[in-house]
Design an enzyme around this catalytic site. Structure first.
Site, PDB file in Angstrom:
ATOM      1  N   ASP A 172       8.222 -39.576  38.696  1.00  0.00           N
ATOM      2  CA  ASP A 172       9.443 -39.255  37.964  1.00  0.00           C
ATOM      3  C   ASP A 172      10.562 -40.185  38.451  1.00  0.00           C
ATOM      4  O   ASP A 172      10.380 -40.926  39.426  1.00  0.00           O
ATOM      5  CB  ASP A 172       9.773 -37.779  38.251  1.00  0.00           C
TER       6      ASP A 172
ATOM      7  N   GLU B 187      13.022 -44.885  36.330  1.00  0.00           N
ATOM      8  CA  GLU B 187      13.655 -45.837  35.374  1.00  0.00           C
ATOM      9  C   GLU B 187      14.129 -47.108  36.077  1.00  0.00           C
ATOM     10  O   GLU B 187      14.094 -48.148  35.422  1.00  0.00           O
ATOM     11  CB  GLU B 187      14.822 -45.155  34.646  1.00  0.00           C
TER      12      GLU B 187
ATOM     13  N   ASP C  70      13.539 -35.005  29.917  1.00  0.00           N
ATOM     14  CA  ASP C  70      14.308 -33.753  29.996  1.00  0.00           C
ATOM     15  C   ASP C  70      14.877 -33.342  28.644  1.00  0.00           C
ATOM     16  O   ASP C  70      16.049 -33.571  28.341  1.00  0.00           O
ATOM     17  CB  ASP C  70      15.438 -33.906  31.016  1.00  0.00           C
TER      18      ASP C  70
HETATM   19  C1  GLC Z   1      13.807 -34.771  36.509  1.00  0.00           C
HETATM   20  C2  GLC Z   1      12.527 -34.639  35.714  1.00  0.00           C
HETATM   21  C3  GLC Z   1      12.115 -33.194  35.635  1.00  0.00           C
HETATM   22  C4  GLC Z   1      11.960 -32.655  37.051  1.00  0.00           C
HETATM   23  C5  GLC Z   1      13.246 -32.821  37.839  1.00  0.00           C
HETATM   24  C6  GLC Z   1      13.102 -32.424  39.299  1.00  0.00           C
HETATM   25  O1  GLC Z   1      14.867 -34.181  35.842  1.00  0.00           O
HETATM   26  O2  GLC Z   1      12.636 -35.209  34.443  1.00  0.00           O
HETATM   27  O3  GLC Z   1      10.933 -33.064  34.915  1.00  0.00           O
HETATM   28  O4  GLC Z   1      11.603 -31.312  37.010  1.00  0.00           O
HETATM   29  O5  GLC Z   1      13.659 -34.175  37.796  1.00  0.00           O
HETATM   30  O6  GLC Z   1      12.118 -33.139  39.928  1.00  0.00           O
END
Ligand code: GLC
Length: 823
Positions: free
Chosen positions: A432, A435, A508
């Site tokens: 995650d 980017e 998200d």
């Molecule tokens: C980001 C991700 C989400 C995750 C969060 C905490 O917002 O997109 O899916 O739960 O981080 O890790």
């Protein structure tokens, strides 16, 4: 108080400027050469006056700039441009190996143009203005420059802004570009590719998480693709600024694009996969249902959720640990207060069929007592700014540094960090924030340096591929550590080619009906943009869905290649039973349907992996010459046999569904419906419109609580009568190793064909895998006659049942049959 600013004097015209205009050569005699510098303006290709051929490459020059045209295959031609005739070194993260797969092509040179021709495509280079266009073997022009390729020097960073502009036809439609949260047809819009953490993104927000610089044009029923392989910030304009022009440009790098011939959209996608690769076969369990939340902790909570699935008899395979499993969000550590014995927990989960997936972000906490940071620091693996300072920024763990995943040595190292997680039994990794996301700043500053696999670059060049190289390192490392077992990976950011390493989710999203609709379009778009294994956060990440929205989302998610529910930490808990009845039962019914269709989905995955077909297919891909389909974005097919139309409005009791031509069977009662029209379908909460194409053979496994729970005793084959012969595929293998790369798989092809009083099913087989079950259980729907006799491989089957009311015939026969005739 106003300041006293003297009026600006007009600059007297310098004699030097005049000289330049008249006679460039005199330039060096001018006393002040600065006055003679020409302003920085866009420059355009002039007229081509020479051509040189080197193998499958042709170099055209106007005396200063050079254009290279490479014949990649009969249907793919790559164009590159070098403003001062010096090309950049050839390297691409998207196209790992550019193999030329064409033997016959010719160059023609006449008064008007140079022309490179393969057996299917012509690439024309106009001698008048250097316009480049492409046509098919019937001389139909599919793509044409509206302006010659151009560039503008970038004084601050060096290199050039590079631009390509094509003619945009009045009815031309555009598809692709990855995850853009907007309508399927991109016509009339402008986009930027710059990977961005876009929490709670909105309809039309741009850019968001991924950069896929590939689009498909469809004009008068003929498709072609443009893949602008440039990792810098890139821009696309589909007739937005000027209705007659489609442009793509980037803030650096080379103007380099692949023209990909159609004429079918499906062929364009397949050929794009030929360049950028396909998704490897996923572990079979990953096609099941996944349950995620930010976060399930401590251990007792995780176990309670897992138990909830088994108690409620709702199938589930994947369970996720979001950032709170770590010690202070330090990657590759555990919070021992919450998870005192992760190995024991993961083992217990595994014994109950759950595969544990853990999140790993790129930010490594600056902390000299933390082994990952220490190692990365010692080995000099973290990214640095232009003046050699470390790139530091705040993310979940606090102040962090970030590995340079564009360095192969760093990727190798990163891959080894998963050793302990693999030993603990972790089956999948979720990458995650890649980017890369940085709190406050958004992302890295432009001046961060990257090794870029030896081709060096600033963050301007590496930004869009950072996430892809991270998940590549993760996937390759896991693959080594798991020996011959398939790892599961999922990423948020990506660039073209990311599908070779991972699945993706759309990021998200929000618990709203609009986002349900958006997710439907995004998954279709990702599929046709070369990213097959995709899904949304079912239920919406932020905000609160009600039971109806959640159920409608589960129903759509049943037909997303990747099916996972996820929610933000500040929302109410959201498991499939959280909303009570009738929702729990409906959610169960759909998740069970997901599991029954796993062999079908897996076969579709094989068609993707081996042949480059997308898994989800918008109807415009089914019938691209039907102009109204350009605007259809609700219904899609799952593989090529099952048409689905999610319900995306609250309280909707019926909706219109378009069925492409041919006959279809309504999944819930086997009623046959003629296509090439819209039909009104009832949509009570417990169903969504699902249709199966006539002639299909849909393999079905028994419902299990998780993949592999029970030995499969027989496979059900749902056969749908058709009077036109139709093919279906059925793929099976061990489901968890790479043995399929050594032909240890079974690929079966069925051909169903019917006449007014008979029907045949034929089977051919390929591959070296033999499943353990013996028989197929046939269930044949839609026979237009009452069956009286079944001849299977020359023998009569007497043991069959015919339910005349439902028009369903049932019988069993060996899985190795070759030919069955129903009379
Ligand atoms: C980001 C991700 C989400 C995750 C969060 C905490 O917002 O997109 O899916 O739960 O981080 O890790």
């Amino acid at each position: 108080m106003e300041e006293n600013i003297p009026p600006i004097e007009p600059i007297p015209e310098s004699p030097a400027v005049k000289l330049i205009e008249e006679e460039e050569e005199i330039f060096q005699h001018v006393n002040n050469p600065v006055l003679g510098l020409k302003p920085i303006v866009k420059k355009y290709l002039g007229t081509p006056n020479s051509v040189i051929q080197k193998g499958n490459k042709f170099f055209f020059s106007d005396g200063e700039a050079t254009v290279e045209a490479t014949v990649v295959t009969d249907e793919i031609i790559r164009i590159r441009m070098a403003p001062h005739s010096v090309f950049l070194e050839e390297f691409s993260y998207a196209v790992p190996k550019l193999e030329s797969k064409v033997s016959v092509f010719n160059l023609y040179d006449d008064e008007l143009e140079y022309r490179i021709s393969t057996s299917t495509v012509n690439c024309h280079i106009s001698k008048k203005d250097f316009f480049i266009s492409f046509s098919d073997s019937q001389n139909h022009v599919t793509s044409a420059d509206a302006v010659p390729m151009h560039w503008e020097e970038n004084v601050q960073f060096g290199g050039y802004y590079v631009f390509g502009t094509k003619v945009c036809h009045p009815e031309e439609a555009f598809f692709g570009l990855g995850d853009k949260p907007t309508d399927l047809n991109l016509r009339g819009k402008r986009f930027v590719n710059w990977n961005t953490d876009a929490y709670s993104f909105a309809w039309n927000q741009d850019p968001i998480y991924r950069s896929i610089p590939f689009y498909i044009s469809l004009n008068e029923g003929i498709a072609h693709g443009i893949f602008f392989d440039n990792t810098f910030k890139a821009h696309f304009d589909f007739g937005a600024e000027d209705r007659g022009k489609t442009s793509f440009w980037a803030d650096g790098g080379e103007l380099q694009y692949y023209y990909i011939h159609g004429p079918n959209m499906m062929d364009v996608v397949k050929r794009y996969h030929l360049l950028t690769g396909t998704h490897p076969m996923p572990p079979l369990w990953a096609l099941g249902y996944h349950q995620c939340r930010w976060s399930y902790y401590p251990e007792s909570k995780v176990m309670k959720v897992a138990k909830g699935f088994r108690e409620n008899q709702i199938p589930c395979d994947g369970i996720y640990l979001d950032i709170d499993y770590m010690d202070g969000y330090r990657c590759f550590t555990w919070n021992r207060k919450y998870f005192p014995d992760p190995k024991k927990m993961i083992k217990e989960l595994a014994a109950d069929g759950f595969k544990t997936v853990v999140i790993i972000d790129p930010g490594i906490r600056v902390d000299d007592n933390y082994w990952v940071f220490k190692e990365g620091k010692e080995k000099r693996y973290f990214c640095r700014r232009c003046d050699d300072y470390f790139m530091e920024g705040h993310v979940w763990p606090g102040r962090c540094q970030f590995p340079d995943f564009t360095n192969p040595e760093v990727r190798e190292w990163w891959g080894t960090l998963f050793d302990e997680l693999v030993q603990l039994g972790v089956a999948g990794v979720w990458n995650d924030m890649n980017e890369p996301a940085v709190f406050g700043a958004g992302t890295f500053p432009d001046d961060v340096r990257h090794q870029y696999d030896g081709f060096r670059g600033s963050h301007r060049k590496a930004h869009n591929i950072y996430g892809m190289q991270m998940v590549r390192a993760t996937y390759e490392g896991m693959r080594k550590l798991m020996k011959n077992k398939r790892p599961f990976t999922i990423t948020r950011a990506g660039y073209s080619g990311v599908q070779r390493y991972t699945s993706v989710w759309t990021g998200d999203n929000v618990a709203s009906w609009e986002h349900l609709r958006l997710g439907n379009v995004q998954c279709q778009r990702l599929s046709m943009s070369g990213i097959p294994f995709c899904g949304t956060d079912i239920g919406g990440f932020s905000g609160e869905p009600d039971g109806e929205l959640f159920t409608r989302w589960i129903q759509m998610g049943t037909f997303s290649p990747f099916m996972r529910a996820h929610s933000a930490g500040d929302t109410k808990e959201r498991e499939p039973w959280s909303f009570g009845e009738p929702y729990t039962s409906i959610n169960r019914k759909f998740i069970e349907l997901r599991y029954r269709l796993i062999p079908y989905l897996y076969s579709t995955f094989w068609e993707h992996h081996r042949y480059g077909f997308p898994i989800l297919r918008p109807v415009v891909m089914q019938e691209q010459d039907e102009i109204n389909n350009q605007a259809r974005q609700d219904e899609f097919t799952y593989g090529d046999k099952i048409l689905v139309c999610p319900v995306m409005e609250p309280g909707q009791t019926s909706r219109k569904v378009y069925l492409p031509k041919g006959n279809w069977y309504y999944y819930w009662d086997n009623e046959m419906v003629e296509g090439a029209r819209e039909v009104e379908v009832a949509t009570p909460l417990e169903t969504i419109p699902i249709f199966v194409k006539a002639g299909s053979v849909i393999p079905e496994y028994p419902v299990m609580q998780y993949v592999g729970e029970k030995e499969i005793e027989e496979v059900k084959l749902n056969v749908y009568y058709s009077d036109i012969a139709a093919n279906s595929f059925f793929f099976e293998d061990y489901g968890e190793t790479f043995a399929y790369e050594q032909d240890i798989y079974s690929e079966k092809k069925f051909v169903v064909s019917g006449k007014p009083t008979s029907m045949t099913i034929q089977q051919t087989m390929e591959g070296l895998y033999t499943p353990r079950y013996e028989n197929y259980h046939f269930s044949v729907a839609g026979l237009p006659f009452k069956p009286t006799k079944i001849i299977a491989d020359g023998k009569e089957i007497t043991d069959f049942m015919y339910y005349s009311e439902q028009q369903v015939l049932e019988f069993r026969f060996t899985k190795n049959f070759k030919h069955i005739e129903v009379l």
